[in-house]
Design a protein around this motif. Structure first.
Motif, PDB file in Angstrom:
ATOM      1  N   SER A  80       0.831  -1.200   0.000  1.00  0.00           N
ATOM      2  CA  SER A  80       0.000   0.000   0.000  1.00  0.00           C
ATOM      3  C   SER A  80       0.867   1.252   0.000  1.00  0.00           C
ATOM      4  CB  SER A  80      -0.908  -0.006   1.229  1.00  0.00           C
ATOM      5  OG  SER A  80      -1.535   1.245   1.395  1.00  0.00           O
ATOM      6  N   ASN A  81       0.311   2.344  -0.523  1.00  0.00           N
ATOM      7  CA  ASN A  81       1.007   3.627  -0.529  1.00  0.00           C
ATOM      8  C   ASN A  81       0.833   4.387   0.786  1.00  0.00           C
ATOM      9  OD1 ASN A  81       1.962   3.342  -3.189  1.00  0.00           O
ATOM     10  ND2 ASN A  81       0.026   4.117  -4.037  1.00  0.00           N
ATOM     11  N   GLU A  82       0.058   3.817   1.712  1.00  0.00           N
ATOM     12  CA  GLU A  82      -0.132   4.459   3.010  1.00  0.00           C
ATOM     13  C   GLU A  82       1.209   4.553   3.738  1.00  0.00           C
ATOM     14  OE1 GLU A  82      -2.757   5.730   4.580  1.00  0.00           O
ATOM     15  OE2 GLU A  82      -4.196   5.371   2.958  1.00  0.00           O
ATOM     16  N   SER A  83       1.398   5.644   4.470  1.00  0.00           N
ATOM     17  CA  SER A  83       2.657   5.843   5.193  1.00  0.00           C
ATOM     18  C   SER A  83       2.816   4.845   6.341  1.00  0.00           C
ATOM     19  CB  SER A  83       2.720   7.276   5.739  1.00  0.00           C
ATOM     20  OG  SER A  83       2.665   8.215   4.679  1.00  0.00           O
ATOM     21  N   PHE A  84       1.717   4.588   7.039  1.00  0.00           N
ATOM     22  CA  PHE A  84       1.785   3.702   8.195  1.00  0.00           C
ATOM     23  C   PHE A  84       1.023   2.412   7.876  1.00  0.00           C
ATOM     24  CE2 PHE A  84       1.972   8.086   9.686  1.00  0.00           C
ATOM     25  CZ  PHE A  84       3.158   8.066  10.401  1.00  0.00           C
ATOM     26  N   HIS A  85       1.771   1.399   7.559  1.00  0.00           N
ATOM     27  CA  HIS A  85       1.154   0.097   7.340  1.00  0.00           C
ATOM     28  C   HIS A  85       2.173  -0.987   7.667  1.00  0.00           C
ATOM     29  CE1 HIS A  85       3.389  -0.836   3.617  1.00  0.00           C
ATOM     30  NE2 HIS A  85       3.224   0.438   3.298  1.00  0.00           N
ATOM     31  N   MET A  86       1.689  -2.162   7.927  1.00  0.00           N
ATOM     32  CA  MET A  86       2.565  -3.267   8.288  1.00  0.00           C
ATOM     33  C   MET A  86       3.285  -3.802   7.053  1.00  0.00           C
ATOM     34  SD  MET A  86       0.512  -5.538  11.107  1.00  0.00           S
ATOM     35  CE  MET A  86      -0.057  -4.827  12.659  1.00  0.00           C
ATOM     36  N   THR A  87       4.454  -4.362   7.308  1.00  0.00           N
ATOM     37  CA  THR A  87       5.225  -4.977   6.231  1.00  0.00           C
ATOM     38  C   THR A  87       4.690  -6.373   5.944  1.00  0.00           C
ATOM     39  OG1 THR A  87       6.831  -5.914   7.781  1.00  0.00           O
ATOM     40  CG2 THR A  87       7.262  -3.696   6.940  1.00  0.00           C
ATOM     41  N   HIS A  88       5.155  -6.951   4.857  1.00  0.00           N
ATOM     42  CA  HIS A  88       4.697  -8.289   4.479  1.00  0.00           C
ATOM     43  C   HIS A  88       5.003  -9.339   5.563  1.00  0.00           C
ATOM     44  CE1 HIS A  88       4.681 -12.187   2.392  1.00  0.00           C
ATOM     45  NE2 HIS A  88       3.746 -11.644   1.618  1.00  0.00           N
ATOM     46  N   PRO A  89       6.212  -9.370   6.142  1.00  0.00           N
ATOM     47  CA  PRO A  89       6.468 -10.356   7.201  1.00  0.00           C
ATOM     48  C   PRO A  89       5.528 -10.209   8.401  1.00  0.00           C
ATOM     49  CG  PRO A  89       8.543  -9.473   6.380  1.00  0.00           C
ATOM     50  CD  PRO A  89       7.448  -8.634   5.789  1.00  0.00           C
ATOM     51  N   GLU A  90       5.207  -8.975   8.762  1.00  0.00           N
ATOM     52  CA  GLU A  90       4.296  -8.755   9.888  1.00  0.00           C
ATOM     53  C   GLU A  90       2.890  -9.255   9.555  1.00  0.00           C
ATOM     54  OE1 GLU A  90       4.569  -4.610  11.173  1.00  0.00           O
ATOM     55  OE2 GLU A  90       6.601  -4.579  10.358  1.00  0.00           O
ATOM     56  N   LEU A  91       2.391  -8.877   8.400  1.00  0.00           N
ATOM     57  CA  LEU A  91       1.060  -9.310   7.989  1.00  0.00           C
ATOM     58  C   LEU A  91       0.983 -10.831   7.872  1.00  0.00           C
ATOM     59  CD1 LEU A  91       0.294  -6.662   5.216  1.00  0.00           C
ATOM     60  CD2 LEU A  91      -0.604  -6.713   7.546  1.00  0.00           C
ATOM     61  N   LYS A  92       2.038 -11.424   7.345  1.00  0.00           N
ATOM     62  CA  LYS A  92       2.031 -12.877   7.160  1.00  0.00           C
ATOM     63  C   LYS A  92       2.019 -13.602   8.503  1.00  0.00           C
ATOM     64  CE  LYS A  92       4.286 -16.642   4.639  1.00  0.00           C
ATOM     65  NZ  LYS A  92       4.186 -17.576   5.781  1.00  0.00           N
ATOM     66  N   SER A  93       2.733 -13.068   9.479  1.00  0.00           N
ATOM     67  CA  SER A  93       2.753 -13.701  10.802  1.00  0.00           C
ATOM     68  C   SER A  93       1.353 -13.772  11.402  1.00  0.00           C
ATOM     69  CB  SER A  93       3.682 -12.923  11.738  1.00  0.00           C
ATOM     70  OG  SER A  93       3.682 -13.491  13.035  1.00  0.00           O
ATOM     71  N   ILE A  94       0.605 -12.676  11.293  1.00  0.00           N
ATOM     72  CA  ILE A  94      -0.753 -12.642  11.839  1.00  0.00           C
ATOM     73  C   ILE A  94      -1.694 -13.496  10.995  1.00  0.00           C
ATOM     74  CG2 ILE A  94      -2.710 -11.145  12.393  1.00  0.00           C
ATOM     75  CD1 ILE A  94      -0.683  -8.904  12.901  1.00  0.00           C
ATOM     76  N   SER A  95      -1.564 -13.405   9.668  1.00  0.00           N
ATOM     77  CA  SER A  95      -2.459 -14.180   8.796  1.00  0.00           C
ATOM     78  C   SER A  95      -2.242 -15.682   8.966  1.00  0.00           C
ATOM     79  CB  SER A  95      -2.256 -13.779   7.336  1.00  0.00           C
ATOM     80  OG  SER A  95      -0.975 -14.175   6.861  1.00  0.00           O
ATOM     81  N   ASP A  96      -0.999 -16.097   9.225  1.00  0.00           N
ATOM     82  CA  ASP A  96      -0.739 -17.529   9.438  1.00  0.00           C
ATOM     83  C   ASP A  96      -1.464 -18.043  10.676  1.00  0.00           C
ATOM     84  OD1 ASP A  96       0.835 -17.659   7.219  1.00  0.00           O
ATOM     85  OD2 ASP A  96       2.753 -17.589   8.289  1.00  0.00           O
TER      86      ASP A  96
END
Length: 309
Positions: A80-96
């Motif tokens: 995303s182009n949003e300034s404050f957003h989680m990175t792929h590793p962070e999102l993947k950890s929660i999604s897993d």
């Protein structure tokens, strides 16, 4: 013959009633038909009950979201182009964790963020509830997305008060600030107790602390949300472990309160110093210590885990 005549005369008023065989057969036939009708409706009712029960049982376990869909959602959210957003590793950890969660999964999120819609989508057929500090933003977001449950809460702390609040919580660890309790009736300064009543009866499977604001000493800080997450995880009525994620873990409040109430011994992952993943087990009612290790030992263990991950 005389004798017979006298008997006949003596019973001259006697009336003889004869029942025709057709009448008896008709009564028996009616009873048979009634029994047959009752049997038919009883069987029909039982079959309907069994079918409905099986249908409901099958609907209670919906199919999980396909892995390819999950990967796609995480991929685009992380870019995303949003300034404050989680990175792929962070999102993947929660999604897993959400993907492996039992269905339906109960997911509690502190903070309305860029990822809120993603959490709702990833927790497919589960219960996703968001707690937000800004009541106006909460109302606006829920109006735009009525399928998401958002509740506003009033935080009464400031990040600059962390040391004082921790000292108070330690002193009252056997009373108002104990690790196992019904927060609805808690008088601990770190307890969030103004959510809807039913929220405290839910056994939360996953909790994400990404709010309230934590920048600067005058911001509310996340002491209350981290403490509340720790108590909810330990006070579950059924089930064992709760996955608790703390975002912005590089900051002092998140690290210190995470070590204090979620415990270094429960830290299983720390991604780039940004996202901490704790796995917290439920405790018995007579428990009065958040961590098995003493605070100093737990903090050292957490520091070692952060440096090694």
């Amino acid at each position: 013959m005389k004798s017979n005549n006298n008997n006949n005369n003596g019973n001259g008023n006697t009336k003889l009633i004869l029942l025709h065989p057709y009448i008896q057969k008709q009564g028996t036939s009616n009873r048979v038909w009634l029994l047959a009708v009752l049997t038919f409706f009883t069987v029909a009712f039982l079959l309907t009950l069994i079918y409905t029960r099986d249908a409901l049982a099958g609907a209670a376990v919906p199919p999980p979201l396909p892995t390819s869909v999950i990967s796609t959602l995480v991929h685009y959210a992380s870019r995303s182009n949003e300034s404050f957003h989680m990175t792929h590793p962070e999102l993947k950890s929660i999604s897993d964790v959400l993907r492996k969660c039992s269905h339906p999964c109960n997911f509690l999120v502190f903070g309305l963020t860029h990822e809120t819609l993603l959490w709702k989508a990833l927790n497919y057929h589960g219960r996703t509830v968001v707690v937000e500090e800004n009541r106006y933003y909460a109302a606006y977001f829920e109006e735009l997305h009525p399928d998401i449950d958002v509740f506003d809460v009033q935080y009464t702390t400031r990040a600059g008060e962390m040391d004082e609040l921790l000292a108070s919580a330690r002193e009252l660890a056997r009373q108002e600030c104990r690790p196992v309790q019904n927060l609805l009736f808690s008088e601990c300064r770190l307890a969030i107790n103004d959510l809807p009543n039913h929220m405290y009866d839910v056994d939360w499977d996953v909790i994400l602390v990404d709010g309230p604001r934590g920048e600067g000493t005058e911001a509310p800080g996340r002491m209350m949300s981290i403490f509340t997450a720790g108590v909810l995880a330990r006070s579950k009525k059924v089930g064992g472990k709760t996955h608790v994620f703390v975002h912005d873990y590089y900051r002092d409040v998140e690290q210190i309160c995470g070590d204090e109430f979620l415990c270094g011994e429960n830290l299983v992952e720390a991604i780039n110093g940004m996202l901490a993943h704790f796995v917290v087990e439920r405790m018995e009612k007579d428990s009065f210590q958040f961590c098995r290790e003493q605070n100093g030992t737990a903090a050292a263990a957490a520091a070692a885990a952060r440096s090694g991950l």
